[in-house]
Scaffold this motif. Sequence first.
Motif, short mmCIF file in Angstrom:
data_model
loop_
_atom_site.label_atom_id
_atom_site.label_comp_id
_atom_site.label_asym_id
_atom_site.label_seq_id
_atom_site.Cartn_x
_atom_site.Cartn_y
_atom_site.Cartn_z
N UNK A 49 -3.05 0.80 5.21
CA UNK A 49 -4.32 1.35 5.71
C UNK A 49 -5.36 1.46 4.58
N UNK A 50 -4.89 1.62 3.31
CA UNK A 50 -5.86 1.72 2.20
C UNK A 50 -6.60 0.39 2.02
N UNK A 51 -5.84 -0.72 2.06
CA UNK A 51 -6.49 -2.02 1.92
C UNK A 51 -7.38 -2.30 3.14
N UNK A 52 -6.89 -1.91 4.32
CA UNK A 52 -7.69 -2.09 5.55
C UNK A 52 -9.02 -1.33 5.41
N UNK A 53 -8.95 -0.10 4.90
CA UNK A 53 -10.17 0.71 4.75
C UNK A 53 -11.11 0.08 3.72
#
Length: 305
Positions: free
Chosen positions: A58-62
Amino acid sequence: MLYDVLIIGAGPAGITAAIYAKRSNLKVAMFEKDTPGGQLSKYNEIENYTGTKKLAGYELATMMIDHAYELDIEVIYDDVIKVELDGNVKKVVTPEKTYETKTVIVASGNNPRRLGVENEDKLAMNGISWCAICDGPLFRDKKLVVVGGGNSAVEEASYLASIATHVTMVQNLDNLTADPKAIDILKAHKNVDYRYGSVVTRFEMDDKGMTGVTIKNNKGETETISAEGAFEYIGMIPVTDFIKDLGITNKWGYIEANDKMETAVPGVFGAGDVIVKQIRQVITAAADGAIAAQNALKYVEAWKK
Ligand SMILES: Cc1cc2nc3c(=O)[nH]c(=O)nc-3n(C[C@H](O)[C@H](O)[C@H](O)COP(=O)(O)OP(=O)(O)OC[C@H]3O[C@@H](n4cnc5c(N)ncnc54)[C@H](O)[C@@H]3O)c2cc1C
């Protein structure tokens, strides 16, 4: 209003296409029906995307969707239900509205395949899950079954083993097929055991939820594994229902695109997991998105209504 590019899907492929299109001064918008970031937002860790080292999906997605917002890219949170052709103009249809554009980039990715066995539908999202990072914490200190033996199954099983009391891997082949490093990490967990050459035949349940998973091995022996939850990682199905009339997909539903990401329909491009390709990863999806946007630019420059 006539857009230059409409992108369907805000996963790594779609977001990258949007960034390249915007930076080429194209009039662009991107549709997303679920979570921006696509599949990335739904798994535990990624450590093979160049330059980012190890971080949560989710960090890379964000980071990716923030990049798009920083460039003022229009994101339309809606479900594309059809793409229609009207001469050179393409129409992107949502339940409430139709948008017109010179080019379309289809970057709609994949959905998890289901086993199709008894009680699966009744327990779906209520005992059976396809997303360990989303639902894993609901199974803290419980017994789980993970179905599959490829990278997704093995990586997510390692994460689940750190939450659950016990994980049983059920794999139809005689070995795990994930990367050796991922297998080593899983094998280091002492609370995981393995059933090879076995398939799930039904899920067991009572009025409170799942009670077990019945499997059959290749000698014809059956066993019911006691479990309160199961995670299925048995492959993916391309999300292409909404373009099935365009004649750009193969018999499995994947888009056939050339190395410019062009499909058989001029001005319609495919990118990411949804196209026929060898390696379905974040980095290859992003690369496809960049190539699709560059060739959409060339198409727009030569465009005549
Ligand atoms: C469990 C798991 C672990 C993984 N681990 C890794 C890893 O460690 N490293 C790695 O590189 N890759 C990994 N992958 C693969 C990687 O996530 C994919 O290759 C990548 O996300 C593909 O990006 P995409 O943009 O093509 O599609 P997706 O990420 O699937 O995004 C497609 C987007 O399109 C949207 N969409 C679909 N249809 C419509 C519609 N009709 N209207 C509007 N929006 C729509 C979807 O909601 C979705 O957000 C993993 C995948 C899984 C499932």
